[in-house]
Design a protein around this motif. Structure first.
Motif, short mmCIF file in Angstrom:
data_model
loop_
_atom_site.label_atom_id
_atom_site.label_comp_id
_atom_site.label_asym_id
_atom_site.label_seq_id
_atom_site.Cartn_x
_atom_site.Cartn_y
_atom_site.Cartn_z
N THR A 1 0.78 -1.41 -0.46
CA THR A 1 -0.53 -0.31 -0.01
C THR A 1 0.86 1.53 0.46
O THR A 1 1.65 1.34 1.21
CB THR A 1 -0.66 0.19 0.69
OG1 THR A 1 -1.65 -0.98 1.39
CG2 THR A 1 -1.98 1.29 0.94
N GLY A 2 0.44 2.53 -0.70
CA GLY A 2 1.59 3.27 -1.39
C GLY A 2 2.39 3.42 -1.92
O GLY A 2 3.17 4.09 -2.35
N ALA A 3 3.27 1.96 -2.24
CA ALA A 3 3.53 2.41 -3.40
C ALA A 3 2.67 1.79 -4.58
O ALA A 3 4.11 1.42 -5.90
CB ALA A 3 4.78 0.75 -3.44
N GLU A 4 1.98 1.75 -5.33
CA GLU A 4 1.21 1.70 -6.24
C GLU A 4 1.61 2.71 -7.53
O GLU A 4 1.57 2.14 -8.73
CB GLU A 4 0.24 1.24 -6.27
CG GLU A 4 -0.78 0.73 -4.85
CD GLU A 4 -1.20 1.45 -4.12
OE1 GLU A 4 -1.72 0.65 -3.01
OE2 GLU A 4 -0.72 1.93 -3.56
N ARG A 5 1.86 3.99 -6.55
CA ARG A 5 2.79 5.18 -7.92
C ARG A 5 4.34 4.75 -8.07
O ARG A 5 4.14 5.96 -8.77
CB ARG A 5 1.68 6.40 -7.45
CG ARG A 5 0.27 6.08 -7.13
CD ARG A 5 0.03 6.82 -8.60
NE ARG A 5 -1.69 6.95 -9.15
CZ ARG A 5 -2.46 6.13 -9.54
NH1 ARG A 5 -2.12 5.48 -10.30
NH2 ARG A 5 -3.63 5.54 -9.77
N LYS A 6 4.76 4.52 -7.41
CA LYS A 6 6.04 4.28 -8.00
C LYS A 6 6.11 3.55 -8.93
O LYS A 6 6.21 2.79 -9.12
CB LYS A 6 6.58 3.86 -6.29
CG LYS A 6 6.27 4.62 -5.10
CD LYS A 6 7.32 3.85 -3.43
CE LYS A 6 8.11 3.03 -4.05
NZ LYS A 6 9.43 2.55 -2.11
N TYR A 7 7.98 4.41 -9.61
CA TYR A 7 8.36 3.14 -10.73
C TYR A 7 9.45 2.00 -9.94
O TYR A 7 9.69 2.42 -9.36
CB TYR A 7 9.07 4.51 -11.29
CG TYR A 7 8.16 5.58 -11.82
CD1 TYR A 7 7.73 5.03 -14.05
CD2 TYR A 7 7.76 5.92 -11.60
CE1 TYR A 7 6.21 5.36 -14.27
CE2 TYR A 7 7.06 7.02 -12.22
CZ TYR A 7 6.59 7.29 -13.60
OH TYR A 7 5.88 7.76 -14.70
N PRO A 8 9.46 1.18 -11.13
CA PRO A 8 10.64 0.01 -10.67
C PRO A 8 11.88 0.58 -10.44
O PRO A 8 12.34 -0.04 -9.04
CB PRO A 8 10.59 -0.79 -11.70
CG PRO A 8 9.03 -0.17 -12.53
CD PRO A 8 9.06 0.81 -12.18
N LEU A 9 11.94 1.69 -10.34
CA LEU A 9 13.65 1.87 -10.68
C LEU A 9 13.45 2.42 -9.07
O LEU A 9 14.52 2.86 -8.83
CB LEU A 9 13.98 2.61 -11.69
CG LEU A 9 14.38 2.19 -13.36
CD1 LEU A 9 14.39 3.16 -13.68
CD2 LEU A 9 15.82 0.76 -12.75
N ARG A 10 12.48 3.13 -8.70
CA ARG A 10 12.82 3.52 -6.98
C ARG A 10 12.58 2.51 -6.43
O ARG A 10 11.74 2.77 -5.10
CB ARG A 10 12.19 4.88 -7.35
CG ARG A 10 11.76 5.64 -8.21
CD ARG A 10 12.47 6.59 -7.38
NE ARG A 10 12.82 7.44 -8.53
CZ ARG A 10 13.85 8.19 -8.27
NH1 ARG A 10 15.59 8.53 -7.17
NH2 ARG A 10 14.34 9.72 -8.74
N CYS A 11 11.78 1.35 -6.17
CA CYS A 11 11.23 0.14 -5.57
C CYS A 11 13.07 -0.83 -5.00
O CYS A 11 13.45 -1.34 -6.18
CB CYS A 11 10.32 -0.39 -6.07
SG CYS A 11 9.02 0.17 -6.39
N SER A 12 12.40 -0.92 -4.15
CA SER A 12 13.35 -2.09 -3.25
C SER A 12 13.52 -3.81 -4.99
O SER A 12 12.24 -3.76 -5.02
CB SER A 12 13.33 -3.05 -2.05
OG SER A 12 11.96 -3.40 -2.03
N GLY A 13 13.69 -4.44 -4.58
CA GLY A 13 13.82 -5.98 -5.02
C GLY A 13 12.60 -6.42 -4.74
O GLY A 13 12.28 -7.01 -5.47
N GLY A 14 12.17 -6.85 -3.96
CA GLY A 14 10.64 -7.40 -3.35
C GLY A 14 9.74 -6.76 -3.48
O GLY A 14 8.59 -7.46 -3.72
N GLU A 15 10.03 -5.69 -3.32
CA GLU A 15 8.58 -4.96 -3.67
C GLU A 15 8.01 -4.97 -5.19
O GLU A 15 7.25 -5.65 -5.68
CB GLU A 15 8.81 -3.20 -3.69
CG GLU A 15 8.64 -2.73 -2.21
CD GLU A 15 8.90 -1.12 -2.89
OE1 GLU A 15 8.70 -0.80 -1.23
OE2 GLU A 15 9.53 -0.80 -2.59
N ARG A 16 9.65 -5.36 -5.72
CA ARG A 16 9.34 -5.52 -8.05
C ARG A 16 9.04 -6.74 -8.09
O ARG A 16 8.11 -7.31 -8.58
CB ARG A 16 10.53 -5.27 -8.32
CG ARG A 16 10.92 -3.76 -8.48
CD ARG A 16 11.96 -3.89 -9.47
NE ARG A 16 13.24 -4.11 -9.25
CZ ARG A 16 14.10 -4.20 -7.94
NH1 ARG A 16 13.89 -2.29 -7.95
NH2 ARG A 16 15.32 -4.01 -8.02
#
Length: 186
Positions: free
Chosen positions: A104-119
């Protein structure tokens, strides 16, 4: 070489083996994207004839870097439905899955701004949203810490059980070199 197995609708099948024994190759053949000898049948038709029947989660999330996580999660649905507009009910289901997978809250993030786990969790959500009766998991949480991994598998198992109680039974094939993961999920 010489492998044979079958699965029924709603069943979870695990394939265990050491690195390099062909587990990933087996899933890619199941998806119909690798050439093979022998016979691979999905619903009494060859795997090549059934492309799009399997939603595949690779070992590493393959997300489109120019799409936000929510758009990446909806990609399989968008392709299968061939619609220019995503069904609001599917978007609502996606948002529910983001919550269940603690994104929740990560839906609008781009993959390059995310951790490997989020991706990787987004790749799982994408496969769950893809309208396909077979889900192929290739060590889907191998790069995620042990505590989060256990939570993800519990959530995944709960979702498969929920789907199987409804009309949308998913058959799951998972490969792993970790017998505990397979025993838990299967």
């Amino acid at each position: 070489n010489g492998i044979s197995f079958s699965a029924t609708a709603g069943e979870i099948v695990g394939v265990f083996g050491p690195s390099g024994c062909g587990k990933t190759t087996l899933l890619r053949i199941l998806c119909g994207v690798l050439p093979y000898e022998g016979k691979v049948l999905l619903f009494n038709r060859t795997a090549r004839e059934q492309r799009g029947t399997v939603a595949y989660v690779p070992q590493r999330a393959e997300l489109l870097y120019w799409r936000i996580l929510l758009s990446n999660a909806l990609l399989g649905w968008d392709i299968k439905s061939r619609s220019r507009r995503t069904d609001p009910l599917v978007v609502a289901r996606a948002q529910g899955l983001f919550e269940r997978f603690r994104l929740t809250g990560a839906e609008r993030k781009y993959p390059l701004r995310c951790s490997g786990g989020e991706r990787q969790r987004t790749a799982l959500i994408r496969a769950l949203l893809t309208p396909a009766p077979v889900l192929a998991l290739d060590e889907p949480v191998g790069a995620i810490d042990h505590i989060t991994r256990a939570d993800i598998y519990q959530t995944l198992l709960d979702l498969v059980i929920e789907d199987n109680k409804a009309a949308a039974k998913k058959t799951v094939t998972m490969v792993s070199h970790d017998p505990e993961e397979l025993l838990f999920l299967c």
